[in-house]
Design an enzyme around this catalytic site. Structure first.
Site: not given
Length: 348
Positions: A95, A189
């Protein structure tokens, strides 16, 4: 801005330095797929509301940018593929590499922004050419940042790199930021309840059962899918033994989980691919970390080709895990890193 205390204080410090600051949250995962209408852990709708309120207090504009499609392509799909291939991925590093310091940098440039600032505990020094560890060893996040492209280093700012977490919270308290006492997220997440196996099965379907074998190939039992096992794992193997057994390797080609004793976990080195260098590629004496909380050990790294490296440890190392990042340091400076493909068990 994730809606946590770190990015809130990073925005505050940048404004206090006199910069024109724009607050941006990244929408990465469809809220309708989370539990109770949440993005889960670090990217919930409540987190976005907190980020907006912090920006309102600081008097800076706030935007939410939709990166769902790119996040699925660059992070979620590789995460699923790695687990189904018997590897253990690190989605946070991906990410950072592809979303925060690639696409977000590009969008920042479109807004005439000079750089992207985040709440990471790391440091950029020497005119934007050197990435170093954060000074707080409990919070240092340089391991997750090895994948930043060298050309993007001068586009990154980490205002918290020289601080401790306690100092950051105190700054937030003094500024009256609502995130000052907010708890940290410890989960990925997009994985509800940190249940990786359930997420993989939900997204891609059930995995086939197979054999659990010892290092000589003797069948000891059965497993419920290779995505449930990672190198070095001891608990939850499901095999009775007079001595502790650990996952030695996961063989996706034969759908086998290989187990052994602790001594059999020790490797002399590793090979890694998709190497990213923040210095000129070459052979270096380094300290290598093979997972986030790994203390590091002395090693020699040398290129094997355009984007591959070999690492030879100065002493044997346990639980070298394919799919994890191997990150190379010279003192507190990050030289680069790569994704572990395989351990080296002997001086082959």
């Amino acid at each position: 801005m994730s809606g946590g205390v770190d990015s809130s204080v990073a925005a505050l410090l940048m404004k206090e330095e006199g910069h024109d600051v724009i607050g941006i949250s990244m929408q990465l995962y469809d809220a309708s797929q989370g539990e109770n209408g949440r993005f889960d852990s670090c990217c919930s709708l409540d987190d976005f509301a907190d980020a907006r309120r912090v920006c309102d207090r600081l008097g800076i504009p706030f935007y939410i940018m939709d990166y769902e499609a790119e996040f699925r392509k660059r992070v979620i799909e590789p995460f699923l593929s790695e687990y189904r291939s018997g590897r253990t991925p690190n989605p946070c590093a991906l990410c950072n590499q592809w979303l925060k310091f690639d696409h977000l940098v590009a969008h920042g440039e479109a807004l005439d922004a000079d750089f992207v600032a985040t709440g990471h505990y790391a440091r950029i020094e020497d005119g934007g050419t050197v990435l170093r560890k954060g000074v707080d060893p409990r919070k240092d996040q340089s391991y997750f940042l090895f994948g930043i492209q060298r050309r993007h280093l001068d586009k990154a700012r980490f205002p918290l790199g020289g601080m401790t977490k306690d100092e950051v919270r105190e700054i937030a308290r003094r500024a009256g930021l609502r995130t000052a006492e907010k708890k940290e997220s410890q989960e990925i997440c997009f994985v509800p309840d940190n249940n990786y196996a359930a997420f993989v099965e939900k997204e891609t379907g059930p995995m086939p059962e197979g054999d659990i074998v010892d290092t000589a190939g003797n069948v000891l039992g059965r497993h419920g899918g290779i995505h449930r096992y990672t190198v070095g794992q001891r608990r939850g193997i499901g095999i009775s033994s007079p001595e502790p057994l650990y996952v030695h390797s996961v063989d996706a080609a034969t759908n086998r989980v290989v187990v052994g004793n602790r001594d059999q976990l020790s490797a002399v080195g590793l090979e890694a691919g998709q190497a990213n260098w923040l210095v000129d590629p070459g052979s270096y004496e380094v300290t290598v970390r093979i997972r986030y909380r790994h203390p590091g050990l002395r090693a020699v790294v040398r290129p094997l080709g355009e984007d591959r490296v070999e690492v030879r440890f100065r002493e044997r190392c346990e639980a070298v895990t394919p799919g994890q990042a191997a990150v190379f340091y010279d003192g507190d400076r990050v030289l680069g890193g790569g994704w572990i493909d395989r351990p080296l068990w002997s001086d082959e």
